[in-house]
Write an enzyme that holds these catalytic residues in place. Structure first.
Site, short mmCIF file in Angstrom:
data_model
loop_
_atom_site.label_atom_id
_atom_site.label_comp_id
_atom_site.label_asym_id
_atom_site.label_seq_id
_atom_site.Cartn_x
_atom_site.Cartn_y
_atom_site.Cartn_z
N ASP A 62 2.24 -16.99 36.91
CA ASP A 62 1.22 -16.89 35.88
C ASP A 62 0.27 -18.07 35.99
O ASP A 62 0.08 -18.62 37.06
CB ASP A 62 1.90 -16.81 34.50
CG ASP A 62 1.17 -15.90 33.54
OD1 ASP A 62 0.02 -16.20 33.21
OD2 ASP A 62 1.75 -14.88 33.12
N HIS A 107 -1.73 -18.16 29.18
CA HIS A 107 -0.96 -16.93 29.36
C HIS A 107 0.47 -17.21 29.83
O HIS A 107 1.43 -16.58 29.38
CB HIS A 107 -1.70 -16.03 30.35
CG HIS A 107 -1.22 -14.63 30.41
ND1 HIS A 107 -0.13 -14.23 31.14
CD2 HIS A 107 -1.71 -13.50 29.83
CE1 HIS A 107 0.04 -12.93 31.02
NE2 HIS A 107 -0.90 -12.46 30.23
N SER A 154 1.00 -7.17 29.86
CA SER A 154 1.42 -8.51 30.26
C SER A 154 2.68 -8.94 29.51
O SER A 154 3.49 -9.69 30.04
CB SER A 154 0.33 -9.53 29.94
OG SER A 154 -0.66 -9.59 30.92
#
Length: 602
Positions: free
Chosen positions: A178, A242, A426
């Site tokens: 990520d 994220h 996600s």
């Protein structure tokens, strides 16, 4: 033949001791009036039963120097044998084994003291409003308020309670490919090593290329950035953080009386930074994937913490290409499971979720139908909750509030750790990755094929409704999943763990019989009256005519919406314009500033 020795719940467990042992003899008469009448009328039968008990108790139950136990009827035909003092765990084991070995004993179990079923004491897990519903048990009928309907959740609460001590099961490491990671109190002690694989210093945003520091410096893009060729087709946005959010879902500190809970009570993540400003280059993803699995990467030290599971929430439009497939085959051969988000353009699965051997994950609403944004297709393995936002014609009636987890408050540079509600495939991917970590904790020797088969075999049937159409290009918004569009079914964490337990014991797994939940709520009726949630998808058009096996195109892997970090429609357009980079897209929603837990405003 010796009798069976049963531990409470049918599984081997640590025990603080027991107040005696419960024993039933073979062919024992039932307690009650019939037994009393039989024994009083037949003195020989009474003497025979007394002699049986005397042999059993004196020959097997007592330790040297201890008086014989007392005997009290319990259950239908059993007796509780008690000593003068509670038994230690070791004494209870000896008593139980010796009793069970007697030919006249049908079964023997320790009289354990059962504890209140343990659930996390993290305040946001049990909060009344917008709690971590995604970690709770499935259920809820159409007559209940929307907030009480959880027919799409994976059921971590019953999974944790499958047997005493499960929350303490060793965690199988999950590598999170990520944006890297930021400091957060909930992640202290729950990360292992890591590496930064972002090659281009401009994208990396940390003044260098690859290095041993997986810290996320922020992936914001501003108008000045967009004057440079590398960012010309990118969208101006704040930093997403994220990777921190994904890591929190897997391994935030749990049962620590603070903040939120995570999938695994003792989770460990390996942060692998592959993405920076405006996305992730495919070459960086591939090298990060190989390194996470323990494979060599030129110029990079070997990974001291190789993972069994990789969670990836980035991806690209188009068919799986040779570069991805080769790396996926390599890590799979090492026993590593790659779990990838389906994407969020309400169309076909992005890659690498559509690659062979990947666990592609479709995002569901809390009530079990496909979210408005999630991609879908025949390559998907399983579906689970990802948070359903207010987009689409039905959003105002059926949005579910999102998945509450950790966040970072910074706009560009990292700020304080906080909490937020997340939306996107996600965030469905780490739900599945965490389930696999729990499965491997129960049965570490499982192969990738066995894990994938377990996810499929244990899944609950997709929900049904006469009010929602099936998912298809003509009906791509909120829709009913089938095995052909969203995988084998709805992720069932509890049954996935039972599958692992059965496999570890050398037994076959059979899912309990059950029918699909049928949805017919008032809100759903109102939504259906509005027409389709989204219009039909346009015919697929690609701006890159190169064969899929040759290009390196990228796309979206999280979820997005108005008032958040990225707009889904804009993200989809950007993905088509910038085929060299894999993009994430997501939505983060924060409650009003008055919603404070501790020092963190969520």
């Amino acid at each position: 033949m010796a009798a069976a020795v049963l531990a409470a719940g049918g599984t081997a467990q640590a025990s603080p001791g027991a107040d005696g042992v419960i024993v039933q003899l073979r062919d024992a008469p039932s307690h009650g009036v019939d037994r009393a009448v039989t024994l009083s009328a037949n003195a020989a039968a009474a003497r025979a039963e007394a002699a049986r008990w005397e042999r059993v108790v004196l020959a097997a139950a007592t330790d040297a120097g201890q008086p014989p136990p007392t005997r009290m009827p319990t259950g239908r035909a059993a007796y509780l044998l008690r000593s003068t003092q509670p038994l230690s765990a070791e004494a209870a084991r000896r008593w139980t084994e010796r009793l069970a070995a007697q030919p006249e004993v049908a079964w023997a179990v320790p009289n354990d003291r059962e504890r209140r079923l343990q659930v996390p004491n993290d305040p946001m897990y049990a909060g009344a409003v917008h709690a971590q519903w995604w970690l709770h048990a499935p259920g809820g009928s159409d007559g209940l308020p929307l907030a009480s309907r959880l027919r799409g959740v994976p059921g971590f609460r019953p999974a944790w309670q499958r047997h005493t001590g499960l929350p303490a099961v060793a965690a199988a490491r999950v590598a999170v490919l990520d944006t890297g990671i930021t400091a957060h109190p909930e992640l202290a002690g729950h990360t292992l090593g890591g590496h930064d694989f972002v090659t281009n210093p401009l994208i990396a945003n940390d003044a260098d290329g690859r290095d041993a520091d997986p810290t996320d410096p922020g992936d914001w893009v501003d108008e000045a950035d967009r004057t440079q060729a590398v960012f010309r087709d990118c969208i101006a946005e704040s930093s997403s953080w994220h990777g921190t959010m994904t890591a929190g879902m897997l391994a935030a500190g749990t049962h620590n009386a603070a903040g939120v809970a995570a999938v695994h009570w003792d989770g460990r993540v390996v942060p692998v930074r592959v993405a920076g400003k405006c996305g992730a280059d495919v070459a960086d993803i591939i090298d990060g994937l190989r390194w996470a699995a323990g494979l060599p990467v030129p110029g990079v030290p070997s990974n001291p913490h190789p993972a069994r599971i990789v969670s990836l929430s980035f991806g690209g439009s188009g068919a799986c290409n040779a570069a991805y497939q080769q790396a996926i085959d390599e890590v799979r051969a090492r026993g590593v499971v790659l779990v990838a988000a389906a994407g969020n353009e309400h169309t076909a699965l992005t890659r690498p979720a559509n690659c062979r051997g990947v666990v592609g994950v479709v995002a569901l609403n809390r009530d079990g139908f496909k979210t408005t944004y999630s991609n879908f297709g025949p390559e998907a393995v399983v579906a689970t909750v990802g948070g359903d936002n207010t987009d689409g014609a039905w959003g105002g009636l059926l949005a579910d509030g999102g998945l509450l987890s950790i966040y970072n408050s910074g706009v560009r540079q990292a700020g304080e750790g906080g909490y937020a509600y997340l939306f996107g495939s996600s965030f469905a991917a780490p739900v599945v990755a965490g389930t696999v970590s729990l499965m491997l904790g129960v049965h570490p020797a499982m192969t990738v094929d066995q894990i994938v088969e377990g996810l499929r075999a244990s899944a609950r049937p997709h929900v049904q409704s006469a009010l929602i159409g099936l998912c298809s290009p003509a009906n791509p918004g909120r829709c009913l999943c089938t095995a052909a569009t969203c995988g084998a079914g709805i992720l069932d964490a509890d049954e996935a763990l039972r599958y692992a337990q059965e496999l570890a014991a050398g037994r076959g797994y059979v899912r309990p019989a059950g029918s699909a939940a049928v949805l017919d709520s008032a809100e759903l009726r109102q939504a259906a009256a509005l027409g389709p949630d989204r219009p039909a998808n346009p015919a697929e058009v690609t701006s890159d005519p190169r064969p899929a096996a040759e290009d390196g195109s990228g796309g979206g892997g999280g979820g997005s919406g108005p008032g958040a970090l990225l707009a889904l429609a804009a993200a989809a357009a950007m993905l088509r314009r910038r085929p060299a980079v894999a993009q994430r897209c997501l939505q983060v929603s924060k409650p009003p500033a008055s919603a404070v837990v501790g020092n963190a405003t969520i």
